[in-house]
Scaffold this active site. Sequence first.
Site, PDB file in Angstrom:
ATOM      1  N   LYS A  82       5.886   2.551  -1.461  1.00 52.80           N
ATOM      2  CA  LYS A  82       6.369   1.187  -1.694  1.00 52.80           C
ATOM      3  C   LYS A  82       7.686   1.307  -2.455  1.00 52.80           C
ATOM      4  CE  LYS A  82       4.629  -3.113  -1.332  1.00 52.80           C
ATOM      5  NZ  LYS A  82       3.747  -3.701  -0.343  1.00 52.80           N
ATOM      6  N   GLY A 178      -5.172 -21.314   1.059  1.00 52.62           N
ATOM      7  CA  GLY A 178      -3.838 -20.853   1.476  1.00 52.62           C
ATOM      8  C   GLY A 178      -3.661 -20.907   2.977  1.00 52.62           C
ATOM      9  N   GLY A 180      -0.937 -20.423   4.871  1.00 51.34           N
ATOM     10  CA  GLY A 180       0.385 -19.892   5.195  1.00 51.34           C
ATOM     11  C   GLY A 180       0.364 -19.131   6.503  1.00 51.34           C
ATOM     12  N   VAL A 182      -0.744 -16.195   7.333  1.00 51.73           N
ATOM     13  CA  VAL A 182      -2.039 -15.587   7.667  1.00 51.73           C
ATOM     14  C   VAL A 182      -3.127 -16.655   7.718  1.00 51.73           C
ATOM     15  CG1 VAL A 182      -3.813 -13.962   6.900  1.00 51.73           C
ATOM     16  CG2 VAL A 182      -1.392 -13.380   6.616  1.00 51.73           C
TER      17      VAL A 182
HETATM   18  P1  NAD Z   1       2.507 -17.290   2.888  1.00 53.40           P
HETATM   19  O1  NAD Z   1       3.479 -17.397   1.766  1.00 53.40           O
HETATM   20  O2  NAD Z   1       2.954 -17.587   4.279  1.00 53.40           O
HETATM   21  O3  NAD Z   1       1.245 -18.232   2.598  1.00 53.40           O
HETATM   22  C1  NAD Z   1       0.674 -18.428   1.354  1.00 53.40           C
HETATM   23  C2  NAD Z   1       0.093 -19.835   1.324  1.00 53.40           C
HETATM   24  O4  NAD Z   1      -0.627 -19.999   0.112  1.00 53.40           O
HETATM   25  C3  NAD Z   1       1.162 -20.918   1.381  1.00 53.40           C
HETATM   26  O5  NAD Z   1       0.795 -21.922   2.316  1.00 53.40           O
HETATM   27  C4  NAD Z   1       1.159 -21.454  -0.043  1.00 53.40           C
HETATM   28  O6  NAD Z   1       1.551 -22.816  -0.132  1.00 53.40           O
HETATM   29  C5  NAD Z   1      -0.279 -21.259  -0.432  1.00 53.40           C
HETATM   30  N1  NAD Z   1      -0.549 -21.259  -1.869  1.00 53.40           N
HETATM   31  C6  NAD Z   1       0.241 -20.829  -2.882  1.00 53.40           C
HETATM   32  N2  NAD Z   1      -0.360 -21.042  -4.065  1.00 53.40           N
HETATM   33  C7  NAD Z   1      -1.569 -21.574  -3.787  1.00 53.40           C
HETATM   34  C8  NAD Z   1      -2.660 -21.993  -4.596  1.00 53.40           C
HETATM   35  N3  NAD Z   1      -2.649 -21.917  -5.927  1.00 53.40           N
HETATM   36  N4  NAD Z   1      -3.762 -22.481  -3.985  1.00 53.40           N
HETATM   37  C9  NAD Z   1      -3.806 -22.599  -2.636  1.00 53.40           C
HETATM   38  N5  NAD Z   1      -2.791 -22.224  -1.827  1.00 53.40           N
HETATM   39  C10 NAD Z   1      -1.690 -21.721  -2.404  1.00 53.40           C
HETATM   40  O7  NAD Z   1       1.901 -15.816   2.780  1.00 53.40           O
HETATM   41  P2  NAD Z   1       1.110 -15.000   3.903  1.00 53.40           P
HETATM   42  O8  NAD Z   1       2.056 -14.101   4.603  1.00 53.40           O
HETATM   43  O9  NAD Z   1       0.247 -15.926   4.673  1.00 53.40           O
HETATM   44  O10 NAD Z   1       0.196 -14.073   2.983  1.00 53.40           O
HETATM   45  C11 NAD Z   1      -0.940 -14.584   2.325  1.00 53.40           C
HETATM   46  C12 NAD Z   1      -1.625 -13.475   1.532  1.00 53.40           C
HETATM   47  O11 NAD Z   1      -1.980 -12.416   2.416  1.00 53.40           O
HETATM   48  C13 NAD Z   1      -0.756 -12.822   0.454  1.00 53.40           C
HETATM   49  O12 NAD Z   1      -1.598 -12.413  -0.605  1.00 53.40           O
HETATM   50  C14 NAD Z   1      -0.206 -11.588   1.153  1.00 53.40           C
HETATM   51  O13 NAD Z   1       0.150 -10.575   0.243  1.00 53.40           O
HETATM   52  C15 NAD Z   1      -1.389 -11.196   1.988  1.00 53.40           C
HETATM   53  N6  NAD Z   1      -1.052 -10.380   3.166  1.00 53.40           N
HETATM   54  C16 NAD Z   1      -0.248 -10.884   4.137  1.00 53.40           C
HETATM   55  C17 NAD Z   1       0.033 -10.108   5.265  1.00 53.40           C
HETATM   56  C18 NAD Z   1       0.891 -10.651   6.384  1.00 53.40           C
HETATM   57  O14 NAD Z   1       0.872 -10.061   7.494  1.00 53.40           O
HETATM   58  N7  NAD Z   1       1.618 -11.746   6.182  1.00 53.40           N
HETATM   59  C19 NAD Z   1      -0.506  -8.809   5.383  1.00 53.40           C
HETATM   60  C20 NAD Z   1      -1.349  -8.327   4.381  1.00 53.40           C
HETATM   61  C21 NAD Z   1      -1.615  -9.134   3.275  1.00 53.40           C
END
Ligand code: NAD
Length: 343
Positions: A82, A178, A180, A182
Amino acid sequence: MTSFIFNELNFDDHEQVVFVSEPKSGLKGIIAVHNTNLGPAMGGCRMWNYASEALAVNDVLRLSRGMTYKNAVAGLPIGGGKSVIIGNPKTDKTPALFEALGEALERLGGRYITAEDVGTSPQDMAHVATQTGYVAGLGSSGDPSPYTALGCFVGAQAAVKHHFKRDSMDGLTVALQGLGHVGFDYARRLHAAGAKLVVADIDAVALERARAELGAEVVGVDAIYDVDADIYAPCALGATLNPNTLSRLRAKIVAGGANNQLATDDIGDLLRQKGVLYAPDFVLNAGGIIKVCYEYLKKPETDVEAHVREISDTLAEIFPRADKEGRSTAVVADELARSRFQR
Ligand code: NAD
């Protein structure tokens, strides 16, 4: 002798830690190569306004170690690494900053391959790529999140099969935190499989979309922990499984995509004692790195889905072993990863 690094909580026999400073661009970064037994280290580059350099060191050591475990358990031919850039991703980004990072990666000769992460984007990685080929996830074939969501879904199916002894999600209630990249895709799959969704987010637009498209019930961000659900799916923040939420949690399965869901290691055991089946986060959410790794290694994209679906086989190995040995699924998953990457 006092120790600042080698006794650091997250130092775990990292193979190489490189401090990079480049005055013209203002780059101050750290690259941590945790383990390359299975192949070159791969993991994203995080840009964050760390309050201290010690926090940045701590973060890069912890995150790079986590990548070794995630990549090994996902059966990928890569190690774990990383990098972090110390700075504000909203105000301090310049092309020169990422070009300087690219030069540093080139000097490492391929021992570490970077990609986007929190605070960095495919555009930033394109600047890295002007100086080095040791960069993945340039966005050329799209966002990896749908594969992360697929991994979460097949992982949740494996958990349901193990814990509830049933093959279908139909009628189960999922408290999903959440919506987002994922979370929304995962929610869509759960909905299509007949699950009832109760969701929380801080983004009103995402909530409205979930209500309209998926018939989801919306609750407040704190109320999600009290939902009478079968599955709790954390897809936003880390450390949401902590002493406070544990006492409130009513779900019997935890299966979500967020990284570092357990606030402390002992929470894994406490979940087991409470009768909750925890699908370890780094096993469940490996779909994205599987996709990025295939892209970097120029393996066919058509094979990615089958590889991501193997997450359910891995969990089908972890769950019964944890039951048999009376240990937390998180500990068993760590052990499985170590058996693959340790020589
Ligand atoms: P993202 O930023 O697209 O989505 C995160 C969502 O969580 C957003 O909709 C945001 O508004 C919401 N959020 C923030 N604070 C919140 C709270 N207090 N309560 C409820 N919702 C809240 O991120 P993502 O890419 O969807 O990733 C989500 C998680 O998965 C992260 O922890 C990330 O590290 C992990 N992750 C993502 C991937 C990937 O492929 N994107 C891979 C492995 C792990």
